[in-house]
Design a protein around this motif. Sequence first.
Motif, short mmCIF file in Angstrom:
data_model
loop_
_atom_site.label_atom_id
_atom_site.label_comp_id
_atom_site.label_asym_id
_atom_site.label_seq_id
_atom_site.Cartn_x
_atom_site.Cartn_y
_atom_site.Cartn_z
N SER A 38 0.92 -1.20 0.15
CA SER A 38 0.18 -0.25 -0.14
C SER A 38 0.78 1.18 -0.09
O SER A 38 0.45 2.35 -0.32
CB SER A 38 -0.82 0.11 1.38
N LYS A 199 -9.41 0.26 10.19
CA LYS A 199 -8.53 -0.91 9.90
C LYS A 199 -7.76 -0.45 8.60
O LYS A 199 -8.73 -0.32 7.63
CB LYS A 199 -9.29 -2.02 9.69
N ASP A 201 -6.27 -0.22 4.92
CA ASP A 201 -6.60 -0.86 3.71
C ASP A 201 -7.92 -1.55 3.58
O ASP A 201 -8.42 -2.22 2.62
CB ASP A 201 -5.53 -2.21 3.42
N SER A 202 -8.84 -1.41 4.75
CA SER A 202 -10.23 -2.14 4.59
C SER A 202 -11.21 -1.26 3.47
O SER A 202 -12.32 -1.99 3.24
CB SER A 202 -10.82 -2.33 6.07
N GLN A 203 -11.05 -0.10 2.91
CA GLN A 203 -11.56 0.45 2.19
C GLN A 203 -12.78 1.17 2.43
O GLN A 203 -13.37 2.09 2.31
CB GLN A 203 -11.53 -0.13 0.93
N SER A 227 -3.30 6.34 1.78
CA SER A 227 -3.96 5.41 1.11
C SER A 227 -5.38 5.28 1.68
O SER A 227 -6.36 4.90 1.11
CB SER A 227 -3.26 3.90 1.06
#
Lengths: 376, 298
Positions: A38, A199, A201-203, A227
């Motif tokens: 990421s 969390k 990267d959990s989007q 990100s």
Amino acid sequence: MKRTLRNILLTLCAISLMAGLSWAETLKVGVQAPITGSYANEGQGIENGVRLLAAQVNAKGGVLGQQIEVIACDDQGTAMAAAICAKDLVNKGVKMVIGSYTSTCAEAAQKTYFNAGVLQTSDGTADSLTEKGYWTFLRNSFPNSAEAEFAAEYLVNVKKYQRIVVISDFSTYADGLANATEAAIKAKGGNVVSRDKIKADSQNFTPVLTNIKSKNPDAIFFAGYYSDGGQLRAQQVALGIKADFYGGDANDNPDFVKLAGSAAQGAFIINVPEPAALPTPIAKNFIADYQTKYGEMPPSIWGLMNIDGMRAIIHAYEQNGNFDNKKAVEYLQNMSAPLEGITGSIAFAKDGNRIGGAYVVKRIQADGSYANEYVQ
Amino acid sequence: MDIFLQQLANGLTIGSMFALVALGYTMVYGVMKLINFAHGDMVAASAFVGLTIYTQVMGQATSLLAVIVIFLLTALTMACVGVILERLAYRPLRNAPRLSAVVSALGASLVIQNGIMLVWGPRMRIFPELVPQVYWDFNGVVISMIQVIILVLSLVLMLALYLFVEKTRVGAAVRAASIDQDAARLMGINVNSIIALIFIIGSSLGAVGGLFIGLYYRGITFNMGWQYGLYAFIAAILGGIGNIPGAMIGGMLLGLFNAFIAGYVSSTWADAFTFILLILILIVRPTGILGERVAEKV
């Protein structure tokens, strides 16, 4: 047959001799960075910067006559890979390691470098990095506590927000920064209505944001990485939460603006000044060389901070006239005048922290560029 | 109440994406009794293919027509990839033990994932804003245009698939092949074609799911397929693997479950609760919500 065997053995001997000689003659510099994953954008920026500086130093005859050899290891932004990288780089005989980008990865590798007497310089801002008493660690950025203090002062006393939300992920850096900011806001009499965690990267941050919306905040401070920050901002706007968005230093990356899209406009980012705004000739020259070599701007200030850490260690070797790491650290902590760096003057305190540092609040404009909103 | 309705909208949006991806798992399992672990990575690949079609083929056009063409071309490309995948990775193992095929699927997953990394690089790529950022506020419940598009298009596609499988001759052949391949062959059904068709449909639906992920979240990474694949897989099991309406219901339920847990308990625990739900389902009703209880032949 015998002759062939003899020839092969001789060749092998020659190769190993040559390898041995070249080994003795180079200064091995390790790069531990998230080259994939990421944070790849930042990791590649660090590796590119180190390789550029190494090429520049080598062109001028190297360090004390030794050429720099760069050995990169990809820690993927995960603690597990970072620990493996640390062992690998130490085994390969590096004298110093540049990186990593994230505090989590820098922390996971710290002890290995300390045990091996290898210098480590990282832009990780978590306070815990310099609290362990490892003499090998030199922070080339400024600790979270300084940023938290600035952010709290700005949110509470300059902008006078009444209902502040603090969000972080679970990483060493983000959680540390968010906790420090929350404590600083409360110490100044500010009102933190919610302290949430997402969390990385959990989007899908909409469920958390939906809860935040019901608390009716007027400011959101996000201590996390770009990100996630870009998506968080986009989803905040999509949910119609009117609060002002403040991203901590790790949101300072062009991808934040791209991810947030049209929602980026009006968001604020708190950080040290960006690369393009660095005034000194040394910064301008390095950034120009970087652009010539890689065809793009350094992704953020962080890669340049790491380059400054590397320059400081090289400077110490040259001033001492040897490659003794312990003496190099002693030199850096007792410099009579700070070294001129790309990201401002460089000097280190006894605990390995970089001294100084001023923050700015940047507002993202309609075209995605920054405008300084407030300068410390 | 506002919060509840908002979480409901959030849940249905992600749920319909899970459902689209879950259909790919469940259809392949239904006919081949194989968990196609590469499906999640196919979904990730389709987001990247869509991005490339947008930049290279469509010249960054953002009109409605352009968006439709991007969807069609991506679905077409991924359908081809799906058929090739089946030919190379699964057909040679058709009569091999089940475990070999699963290992082959895991291998294919890694190949596709690393293939994406080699072609598009390890960096996060940013999807363009192809859908205008339009929001509607219903007394505090905000719904965006992209959410409506995802929900409606998913429902239309799922309904179309349901009618195709239940009401057409080819659909009947698909059902026959899923019950007994040998008997289907004796009835004159070309099972190889049916399996190819399954991969075409599954991959196309996955491609739409992948594009939705790109359009909704904007950031796409080469390794995101694993995460979405896992969720869709759980959705498929939840609804009853091999069962097409089950995958749709499972996906929607999982999306809602996730949104409500994240909203009312903690987003930290959403994943843990999802797996607890999976374990409970497997204990209480191993065949899933709509799965039929097959009598064991002794």
